[in-house]
Design a protein around this motif. Sequence first.
Motif, short mmCIF file in Angstrom:
data_model
loop_
_atom_site.label_atom_id
_atom_site.label_comp_id
_atom_site.label_asym_id
_atom_site.label_seq_id
_atom_site.Cartn_x
_atom_site.Cartn_y
_atom_site.Cartn_z
N GLN A 134 0.83 -1.21 0.00
CA GLN A 134 0.00 0.00 0.00
C GLN A 134 0.86 1.26 0.00
OE1 GLN A 134 -2.65 0.09 3.32
NE2 GLN A 134 -3.52 2.07 2.79
N LYS A 135 1.82 1.29 0.92
CA LYS A 135 2.66 2.48 1.03
C LYS A 135 3.95 2.21 0.26
CE LYS A 135 4.19 5.70 4.51
NZ LYS A 135 4.91 5.75 5.74
N PRO A 136 4.33 3.14 -0.62
CA PRO A 136 5.59 2.92 -1.35
C PRO A 136 6.73 2.73 -0.35
CG PRO A 136 4.40 4.86 -2.19
CD PRO A 136 3.69 4.42 -0.95
N ASN A 137 7.51 1.69 -0.54
CA ASN A 137 8.57 1.40 0.44
C ASN A 137 9.91 1.13 -0.24
OD1 ASN A 137 7.80 -0.95 -0.75
ND2 ASN A 137 7.72 -2.19 1.12
N SER A 216 -3.68 3.48 -2.90
CA SER A 216 -4.53 4.14 -1.90
C SER A 216 -3.82 5.30 -1.21
CB SER A 216 -5.05 3.14 -0.88
OG SER A 216 -3.97 2.59 -0.18
N ALA A 217 -2.47 5.34 -1.31
CA ALA A 217 -1.76 6.44 -0.65
C ALA A 217 -1.36 7.52 -1.66
CB ALA A 217 -0.51 5.90 0.05
N LEU A 218 -1.90 7.42 -2.87
CA LEU A 218 -1.45 8.32 -3.95
C LEU A 218 -2.54 9.31 -4.35
CD1 LEU A 218 0.31 5.67 -6.21
CD2 LEU A 218 1.31 7.03 -4.36
N ASP A 219 -2.11 10.43 -4.94
CA ASP A 219 -3.09 11.43 -5.41
C ASP A 219 -3.73 10.92 -6.72
OD1 ASP A 219 -1.60 12.13 -7.70
OD2 ASP A 219 -0.45 13.61 -6.59
N PRO A 220 -4.79 11.60 -7.19
CA PRO A 220 -5.52 11.08 -8.35
C PRO A 220 -4.67 10.91 -9.61
CG PRO A 220 -6.85 12.73 -7.24
CD PRO A 220 -5.50 12.75 -6.58
#
Lengths: 292, 225
Positions: A134-137, A216-220
Amino acid sequence: MSEQNRDEQRTGDAGSPDPTDDEMLIQTDVSESVERTGASFDRDTVVSARDINVWYGDDQALQNISMDIPEKSVTAMVGPSGCGKSTFLRCINRMNDLIDSARVEGDLYLRGKNVYDDDVDPVALRRRVGMVFQKPNPFPKSIRENVTYGLKIQDKGGDYDEIVEESLKRAALWEEVKDQLDESGLELSGGQQQRLCIARAIAPDPEVLLMDEPASALDPVATSQIEDLIEELAQEYTVVIVTHNMQQAARISDQTAVFLTGGELVEFDDTQKIFENPESQRVEDYITGKFG
Amino acid sequence: MPRQEYQESLSNLREDVLYMSEVVAERLRLGLDALEQKDRSTAEEVVSGDDEVNQMYLDLEGECVDLIALQQPVASDLRFIAASFKIITDLERIGDLAVNLAQYAMDADRDVFPEVDVQQIGAETLDMLEAAMAAYANEDPEACHAVAERDDDLDAMCEAASSTVVRDLIEHDPFGEDDADAEAYLQDISRLLLTVRDLERVGDHAVNIAARSLYMIEDDASLLY
């Protein structure tokens, strides 16, 4: 999988230097005695689950999941929080092994080989089944090292520069970073970091790409780029994506699996069918927002 | 229930479409009355009321577009909105056909071919319209099929009416009479044929409504064309 295809696969990979991968090519028949959920799809099956049950301690997270995921397409997993969709995703590359309290029962086949057999090395499995979170890592390393990290662990020879370029191109990031490959991956924007993680996941050339809410953690705008990328990646890889965004599932997936509370797979069918006329009233109620 | 506002919007759309259908059915009934009674004021009421029907159509179209754009409906909700979006077009066109009837009533000053029972054909189309809207309101697939099946009988009635007129034209040469009479006779006949054609079209629109309702209810497109 037909006998002929199995033979082709054995022959095709016969020269693999990795003994664990070789072991994984020993095929077993996927049990057909268990009734699976969902339609039969036109494409060959890559992942087959049969009677998968998962517990976290005493809590059952998945109940008797049986489904066939077709190759080179996007399969979306949707459902309310706690329905087990991410748990199922993590069964495919045995990420649940890393959770002490998790217990998995049942059979999960990758190209006909049960990944829970004793002779399967989870690390080798995860090279064939890449994962994006979900979160870029990205690692606190250069862009180049991020992409080659898995290859170096694998100690796969070859031209890393070529693989870096190819992976970044497939992840639609090459043009943006080709002049800064030695700069830190952490310097990139959120959307770029996520595409870097996708490049890292596809560098070992996996068969299956698992994505757990990758946008889900990114802008449109970044979300749109990731969605476009997912559709392109599905031409070469089997993509399985967990998403809370049902419109995203509708936009980008070919098949949709609906999990509902209690860890039950209620319906699995072509995405168009699920979003236009699902068989199950519970699925209808969930996707139209009448509960959940 | 979650998405309360959305659910209310869907409910309002259903109510508004049904209200529009009642208005249009009333206009059709008035158009038929105007024809039967040669009542100019009733006819003018139908003609002047068409702006109201057109505005209802535009408002409902806006409701559908807003729901699609803002709420991203799926499954039965999406089919309901898609069907409603199409049904309001049929209703608006029935409104136009009611206006045609009213205009024929204003132009006509005598009945020709009393054996052609326009009122019977009109009553059948009105009944089909109301049955189609009841099928939509009650989500009744059997009623949708029933409306479609009635269309063959209506077409036969219209065909018989047109044949009666055409046969008479062939058998009795109107041009034997003086020019003014012949022209008036031909205008009467043209109006009658157009009336029958327009009523037959009302029936087609009623079938369209039934077909869209069946799609809405069961995802069954079998009655579309």
